[in-house]
Design a protein around this motif. Structure first.
Motif, short mmCIF file in Angstrom:
data_model
loop_
_atom_site.label_atom_id
_atom_site.label_comp_id
_atom_site.label_asym_id
_atom_site.label_seq_id
_atom_site.Cartn_x
_atom_site.Cartn_y
_atom_site.Cartn_z
N ASN A 1 0.81 -1.23 0.00
CA ASN A 1 0.00 0.00 0.00
C ASN A 1 0.84 1.27 0.00
N GLY B 1 -1.04 3.82 -7.79
CA GLY B 1 -2.46 3.63 -8.05
C GLY B 1 -3.30 3.84 -6.80
N PRO B 2 -4.60 3.61 -6.92
CA PRO B 2 -5.50 3.84 -5.78
C PRO B 2 -5.22 2.93 -4.59
N GLN B 3 -4.55 1.80 -4.82
CA GLN B 3 -4.20 0.91 -3.72
C GLN B 3 -3.08 1.49 -2.83
N LYS C 1 -1.78 3.92 -0.37
CA LYS C 1 -2.26 4.88 0.63
C LYS C 1 -1.22 5.96 0.91
#
Length: 116
Positions: free
Chosen positions: A20, A55-57, A59
């Motif tokens: 993440n 990417g969106p994964q 954090k």
């Protein structure tokens, strides 16, 4: 960011291993330390490209330029471009850091005085 020889490379490597967290593949792009002398400057487009695979994964997204710690312009520039950024600053006992840095500079043939 942090002082040289304070574990920033290890921390950046460990963070990059987390699924993440996305760390720049170039550990120290030195994009924001405009007031410090650098061999070459990265363009804004090249800097953004370092994070194209984030990417969106992810954090957390970051890089690990130690020289931002010495720059008067880096943090204000980061805050202007990336408001709300979080920072990890690594430091070490100055005597231990100086010895370790001397060893590295000697090994890299930048320092000609062999004895610390």
């Amino acid at each position: 960011m942090g002082a040289p020889k304070c574990g920033t490379t290890s921390l950046a490597t460990w963070l990059a291993e987390h699924p993440n967290i996305y760390m720049s593949p170039w550990k120290e792009p030195r994009y924001f330390d405009w007031d410090l002398k650098a061999r070459a400057r990265i363009t804004p487009e090249a800097y953004r490209a370092l994070f194209a695979d984030a990417g969106p994964q992810h954090k957390a997204v970051g890089e690990a330029t130690v020289w931002y710690l010495y720059s008067r312009e880096a943090v204000p520039a980061i805050e202007r471009e990336l408001p709300g950024s979080k920072y990890i600053v690594m430091v070490r006992n100055p005597a231990d850091m100086a010895y370790s840095l001397h060893e590295q500079l000697t090994l890299n043939k930048v320092e000609h005085i062999k004895k610390f």
